[in-house]
Design an enzyme around this catalytic site. Structure first.
Site, PDB file in Angstrom:
ATOM      1  N   ASP A  48     -25.231  88.107  35.560  1.00 46.28           N
ATOM      2  CA  ASP A  48     -25.743  87.829  34.213  1.00 46.28           C
ATOM      3  C   ASP A  48     -26.624  88.955  33.672  1.00 46.28           C
ATOM      4  O   ASP A  48     -27.768  88.726  33.254  1.00 46.28           O
ATOM      5  CB  ASP A  48     -26.541  86.520  34.206  1.00 46.28           C
ATOM      6  CG  ASP A  48     -25.830  85.397  34.944  1.00 46.28           C
ATOM      7  OD1 ASP A  48     -24.608  85.275  34.793  1.00 46.28           O
ATOM      8  OD2 ASP A  48     -26.505  84.640  35.664  1.00 46.28           O
ATOM      9  N   GLU A 218     -20.672  79.467  27.394  1.00 41.51           N
ATOM     10  CA  GLU A 218     -22.051  79.850  27.680  1.00 41.51           C
ATOM     11  C   GLU A 218     -22.176  81.363  27.509  1.00 41.51           C
ATOM     12  O   GLU A 218     -21.277  82.026  26.984  1.00 41.51           O
ATOM     13  CB  GLU A 218     -22.443  79.439  29.110  1.00 41.51           C
ATOM     14  CG  GLU A 218     -21.581  80.067  30.187  1.00 41.51           C
ATOM     15  CD  GLU A 218     -21.874  79.549  31.590  1.00 41.51           C
ATOM     16  OE1 GLU A 218     -22.581  78.528  31.702  1.00 41.51           O
ATOM     17  OE2 GLU A 218     -21.397  80.161  32.563  1.00 41.51           O
TER      18      GLU A 218
END
Length: 610
Positions: A48, A218
Site C-alpha cells: 500500500d 478500495e
C-alpha cells in the site's frame, strides 16, 4: 527501530530468505547498477505505498507493513518510511508509528492498514486507518499523527471526527494548487471525499460519496496533472484486483471512468498504489508478493507511468528491472532484489550439521518427530523446532540451511536467532519438492548470531507443511593473521583528538598534550586473544609514555607503553612493542592516549605473539 534486512533465494536449492535481521548495506558509486529492481524494499514486507516528494528534494514512501506470520492482514502494524534521492538507492528511515502509540485504538492492536501523509506550514501529517474497538470492521477511524520531520518523531493527535465507521480505510490526502487539502477514503465498495479544514485534523463541508466510480473496491489515490484531477483505485476483479482510474475537472468529482491502468500483481489478490512525479518522470508505486509467494506478505515495487497526449494514462507495465536512476548513486539500506537472488555463499565453508534427533534439538506446538528422526507437522499453528548451543564463531552473519521435503506447493517458516538485534526474525520460504518423502529441498537464509556457542535458533511453522531432516549452520572461517598487519596513521580508519593532529607527512603529532589521543578502528584481531602491538615513532624527548586501550582488554584498565627517545622529531627509528588483547574479528578498536612526553607516530603493527 533498527534496520532489518532480507536475503533471498529461489527454488528448491536456493530459497529466499526474507526479512528482518540482515545488516544494512551501502551502494558504491563504482557499482554498475542503474535500475532499482523490483521489489524495491527488501528489508521488511511492505504494501500500500503512498509516495510524496517533500521540500528537501527526496521522495518518501509511506507503506503499510505486513507482519509475519501474516494470519491474513489483522497483524499489520509498525509503519516504516522509506526515502530516495535517485529512485535506485532506498533508505529505510525506520519505524514511525505502531498500534501501541494509538491511545484510542483497538485494545488488541494490529489493523494498521494503508496510510498516507501530507505537509503544511512546517508540519508533516501522517494519516492512518485503525479501528477503535474489538469489532474492527465497524469501528474504523482515520487517525492523524504529526511531526516536524518527514520520517521520525510522529505523535498521535487523535482522529478525524464525523466519518463513517464501517469500511472507512485507505486514506489519501491531496493538496490542490490553491493550498486546499482534501481527504479521500473508503472500502467495501464505498468511496468518499471531503475537504479538510485548515487544521488538517477535521473536515470542512459535507462528505461526498462517489457512486459513479466503476466497480470501486478500495485503495483511493488522488493527484493532479495540469487542470485534470485523477482518482486511482482498486476494483473487485475476481482472482486479483486491478487498478482503475477516473478523471474530473473538480477535486470532488463527478468522475469519468477511464479504465484499467494496472493488471493484477504477482502473487497477491490485493492491489494498492500511488502515482507521483519526481525529477521530471512519472511513477506508479504498487505492491506484489514476488518475494514471499504469499498474498499477505507483500513487497513494494515501482515502474514508470506514461501519459498519452490527451491526458489519459497508458497501462503500466510491471517489470523486474524497475526504474533507472535519476541522480548519482547514494547510500542505501535496501539490498536490491536482483543482488539478493544472485547472492552466493561460497565463503561459508565452516559447516556444522544438526540432525533432528540431536540432543540440542527440541520441538513443540504440535510438531512431532517420526521414527526416522524427521520433524513433521510443521503446518500446525504454533509448531516449532529449536536448536540450542549453536556456535556463532566470532558473531555476525551465518548461513542457515534447512533440508526438507514438502508435498505442499510452498511453505514458510519464521526464523528467530540470538544475534537478531531488530528482534523481528527472518522469513524462510520453502518451495514444494513434490512429495513428503522427497528430501531435495534446501532452504537458505543469512541470519545473525552472537559470538560463542550459546546461540539459539528457532524455526516456527504454521504456514504450509514441510518435513525437516536436518539443519546446517555455516560460518565464514576466522583466520589468525600470520603476516603482520600495518595500520598507517594516514588511514581513513584513524581518528585523532584532544589536541593531537595529523601532519602532511602521514604522522600523528602533538601527543605531548594532556588529553591527546589517536584511535584506530576496524583492527583485525583474527581469532582473538593476545596480539603483539608495535608502534613506529620519532621523539626528541628522553622518554614518553602512552596508555593503550584495546577492545579485548578483559580488565578494562588499559596497557602502558614506554617509548625511549630517538634523538629527533623526524628520526622515525623508534619501534616499541607490547602484548595486548583483541576480540575475535575485524571490529576491534585501539586507542592510544598521550600527555606524558611527545612522540610522532607513523604507523602501528598488529602481529601474532611469537
Amino acid at each position: 527501530m533498527n534496520k532489518r534486512l532480507i536475503s533471498l533465494f529461489l527454488s528448491g536449492t536456493m530459497l529466499l530468505s526474507v526479512f528482518m535481521g540482515f545488516t544494512s548495506s551501502s551502494s558504491s558509486a563504482a557499482e554498475p547498477v542503474t535500475t532499482s529492481g523490483n521489489p524495491i524494499f527488501t528489508s521488511i514486507f511492505t504494501a500500500d505505498p503512498s509516495a510524496h516528494v517533500w521540500n528537501d528534494g527526496r521522495l518518501y514512501v509511506y507503506p503499510s507493513h505486513d507482519i509475519f506470520p501474516s494470519r491474513g492482514s489483522d497483524l499489520m502494524d509498525k509503519y516504516h518510511v522509506f526515502s530516495t534521492d535517485n529512485m535506485v538507492d532506498w533508505v529505510d528511515e525506520g519505524e514511525i508509528l505502531s498500534a501501541d502509540d494509538v491511545p484510542w485504538g483497538r485494545p488488541e492492536g494490529g489493523f494498521m492498514w494503508a496510510p498516507d501523509a501530507a505537509y503544511k506550514d512546517g508540519t508533516y501529517y501522517f494519516y492512518f486507518p485503525h479501528p477503535s474497538g474489538t469489532n474492527w470492521n465497524d469501528t474504523w477511524k482515520i487517525g492523524v499523527a504529526t511531526s516536524n520531520k518527514p520520517a521520525s518523531d510522529f505523535t498521535v493527535q487523535g482522529y478525524i471526527q464525523g466519518l463513517p465507521g464501517s469500511n472507512l480505510i485507505d486514506p489519501s490526502v491531496f493538496r490542490d494548487d490553491d493550498g486546499t487539502y482534501y481527504l479521500y477514503a473508503g472500502g467495501g465498495g464505498k468511496s468518499y471525499g471531503v475537504k479538510l479544514a485548515a487544521n488538517m485534523t477535521s473536515t470542512d463541508g459535507p462528505l461526498k460519496q462517489f457512486t459513479e466510480l466503476e466497480d470501486f473496491h478500495e485503495a483511493t489515490w488522488v493527484f493532479k496533472r495540469g487542470s485534470t484531477y485523477y482518482l486511482m483505485y482498486a476494483d473487485n476483479n475476481p482472482g486479483g484486483n486491478r487498478m482503475r482510474y477516473a478523471t474530473s475537472s473538480s477535486p470532488l468529482g463527478p468522475w469519468v471512468n477511464r479504465g484499467v491502468i494496472l493488471d493484477p500483481v504477482v502473487g497477491s489478490e490485493t492491489t494498492h498504489g500511488s502515482i507521483v512525479q519526481y525529477k521530471g518522470e512519472w511513477y506508479m508505486f504498487y505492491h506484489n508478493a514476488k518475494i514471499s509467494s504469499n498474498g499477505t506478505l507483500r513487497s513494494v515495487c515501482v515502474d514508470r507511468l506514461t501519459f498519452n497526449a490527451d491526458g489519459t494514462i497508458q497501462k503500466v507495465v510491471q517489470t523486474s528491472e524497475g526504474v533507472p536512476a535519476v541522480g548519482p548513486r547514494s547510500t542505501a539500506t535496501e539490498v536490491k532484489y536482483y543482488d539478493l537472488i544472485n547472492e552466493n555463499f561460497n565463503a561459508y565453508t565452516q559447516k556444522t550439521e544438526y540432525a533432528m534427533n540431536a540432543s540440542n534439538v527440541t520441538f513443540g506446538g504440535g510438531a512431532t518427530r517420526s521414527a526416522s528422526n524427521i520433524i513433521e507437522n510443521m503446518h500446525t499453528q504454533g509448531s516449532y523446532i529449536q536448536l540450542n548451543g549453536i556456535n556463532g564463531g566470532a558473531g555476525g552473519k551465518a548461513l542457515l540451511t534447512v533440508q526438507y521435503a514438502s508435498g505442499d506447493s510452498g511453505a514458510a517458516f519464521k526464523v528467530d536467532a540470538s544475534g537478531d538485534t531488530a528482534g523481528d526474525g527472518y522469513f524462510l520460504s520453502l518451495p514444494g519438492t513434490g512429495g513428503w518423502g522427497n528430501y531435495t529441498g534446501r532452504a537458505n537464509s543469512l541470519i545473525d548470531l552472537n559470538p560463542g556457542t550459546n546461540n539459539i535458533i528457532k524455526l516456527s511453522g504454521g504456514m504450509g507443511g514441510a518435513n525437516i531432516s536436518r539443519v546446517t549452520v555455516s560460518l565464514v572461517p576466522q583466520t589468525t593473521p600470520t603476516t603482520p598487519i600495518e595500520y598507517p596513521m594516514s588511514g581513513s580508519n584513524v581518528t585523532v583528538g584532544g589536541g593531537a593532529t595529523k601532519s602532511g607527512n602521514g604522522s600523528i603529532e602533538n601527543m605531548h598534550i594532556p588529553g591527546s589521543y589517536f584511535e584506530i578502528s576496524g583492527v583485525n584481531g583474527g581469532t582473538g586473544g593476545q596480539k603483539l602491538l608495535t608502534v613506529i615513532y620519532a621523539s626528541a624527548d628522553s622518554q614518553t609514555t602512552f596508555k593503550v586501550n584495546a577492545s579485548g582488554d578483559p580488565t578494562g584498565n588499559g596497557y602502558s607503553l614506554t617509548l625511549p627517545g630517538t634523538g629527533g622529531w623526524s628520526t622515525f627509528t623508534g619501534k616499541v612493542s607490547r602484548i595486548i588483547d583483541l576480540n575475535v574479528g575485524t571490529n576491534n578498536v585501539i586507542r592510544v592516549s598521550g600527555g606524558m612526553g611527545g612522540a610522532n607516530v607513523t604507523r602501528i603493527i598488529i602481529s601474532s605473539v611469537p
